[in-house]
Write an enzyme that holds these catalytic residues in place. Sequence first.
Site, short mmCIF file in Angstrom:
data_model
loop_
_atom_site.label_atom_id
_atom_site.label_comp_id
_atom_site.label_asym_id
_atom_site.label_seq_id
_atom_site.Cartn_x
_atom_site.Cartn_y
_atom_site.Cartn_z
N TYR A 1 0.72 68.76 116.52
CA TYR A 1 1.65 68.55 117.64
C TYR A 1 0.92 68.16 118.92
CZ TYR A 1 4.73 69.51 121.56
OH TYR A 1 5.44 69.39 122.72
N HIS B 1 6.64 62.67 133.00
CA HIS B 1 6.90 64.06 133.39
C HIS B 1 6.76 64.30 134.89
CE1 HIS B 1 7.02 64.68 129.16
NE2 HIS B 1 6.98 65.99 129.21
N ASN C 1 0.88 71.56 130.24
CA ASN C 1 1.36 72.85 129.73
C ASN C 1 0.70 73.99 130.49
OD1 ASN C 1 2.51 73.47 126.45
ND2 ASN C 1 2.94 71.64 127.62
N TYR D 1 17.10 108.64 156.98
CA TYR D 1 16.32 108.25 155.79
C TYR D 1 15.28 107.17 156.08
CZ TYR D 1 19.67 110.68 152.73
OH TYR D 1 20.45 111.60 152.09
N ARG E 1 12.53 109.43 157.51
CA ARG E 1 12.12 110.54 156.65
C ARG E 1 11.64 110.06 155.27
NH1 ARG E 1 16.47 114.48 154.31
NH2 ARG E 1 17.64 113.56 156.03
N PHE F 1 3.04 79.05 126.98
CA PHE F 1 3.47 78.35 128.19
C PHE F 1 4.72 78.95 128.82
CE2 PHE F 1 5.05 76.13 124.36
CZ PHE F 1 6.38 76.48 124.46
N GLU G 1 13.92 73.34 123.76
CA GLU G 1 13.48 74.36 124.72
C GLU G 1 14.74 75.08 125.20
OE1 GLU G 1 11.54 71.64 127.30
OE2 GLU G 1 10.03 71.15 125.78
#
Length: 512
Positions: A56, A86, A198, A283, A286, A332, A417
Amino acid sequence: MLNKKLIIGRQDLTLDDVQFFLTENPSIALDEEVKTSINAGHNVIKEIVEKDRVVYGVTTGFGKFADVRIDAQQTRELQRRLILSHAAGTGDPMPAEIVRLMMLFKIKNLSQGFSGVRVQVVEQLVNMLNGNIIPVVPQKGSVGASGDLAPLAHMALVMIGEGEAFYQGKRMTGAQALQKAGLKPLQLEAKEGLAILNGTQAIQACGVFSLLQARELVKTADVIAAMSLEGLLGTLTAFDERIQKARRHPGQLHVARNFRSILADSPIVESHKQSDHRVQDAYSLRCIPQVHGAIRDGLDYVAGVFEREINGVTDNPLVFAESGEVLSGGNFHGEPVALAADYLGILMAELANISERRIEHMMDPTMSEMAGFLTEEGGLNSGFMIAQVTAAALVSENKVLAHPASVDSIPTSANKEDHVSMGAHAARKALQIIENTQTVLAIELMCACQGLDLRKPVLPSKATMAVLQAFRQQVPFWDKDRVMYPDIEKARQFVVAARPLKIVEQTGIELQ
């Protein structure tokens, strides 16, 4: 010339190393041992290409196209087109510091020999960092699985002489930046484009940058809150070590100890020590050890996740040189750092939340026993009325931003994905929350200093007096209304630079 060095070797990068990288701008160098590891991984990929094996991303397409064989002659073109297609990010460029971190973390990732790239690929990133070439990387476009594909593609564009970069602070084409720095565009070989794209380095970079600011901010917040406690005539009883030990949380113990150290010699605290007018504080005073302490413990968890991630290997597939195997997995996926970044945002939102409550107490004369809105001529003057409104607005915005990004997922790549982390969103939101929190704490500091001045002639502790005096050199006492926003900005810079923390430590008090 840079004379400080950061060597990328087999040892882990620490958060201290990252801080050194950001503040000192050292030159980066690869240890000879890691070059050997890189070469061993690359030899495996070289053999796969020569034997035309099906692997791959090496001899196949990507994502949904994983079942499409790619001829060995087209290997280089495959990697180049991957980078080009990309690089689909959008939005304003990431800050230079975050892009530099992204490059550093990618160098660390590739240097471990599991990625199958040549040494030249890693050295291209090293030389770009050392030559002050900062790729233009849009902030938006990553879903945080299959890695931070779009941001890393924009970084990779410059490596191959495409895209845009800042060189010596000036924006230009990637080709021009490389030429000016005396570098040549890189021609990618098998798997190299995929290895660069990646990984979770964009999430890591933004998350770690945010974390480093948060770690300093929580200590600064202790100093500011101690000043508020003094100004509000709070009691130190709730900070007794025995109370903290009974619950056992380490952060709580550290925070209470910090307060006891900062306020140990405070005439203001001593002035009402035996008074019974206030048996218990609200609060937000404290419970400071419990809230600030829990935030610290949370940051320790976040730090552990990010330190593991920046030293781990997050691309795919991974090359195991000893056996010659190339295994496809899911390192990834950004889930670990997405969850941690969301948690970081929640932690910082809480720090602002409790700070704003202390600000509000200083506005209310029934709570503070001081002039309303910290001004002695109320009516003619509004004092800090709207400063508190600004703090409230930022705290409310933080609550929206603190909604976790990691609970969302939109399937991508034709359902290949089908579950993603949205970690890039989580890390960017955490940084926005921190910036808001810095401003809220700055407003609290302004109010606390005003309160301490109004308590005179009774004086604060030596440590808080030192902070007050230094702050008054930047922002004068509010005797009558004036334009507020310049004071807020000066106070914010005071907080961002961690001046309250550094000044207290200069008095000999070591805060934890």
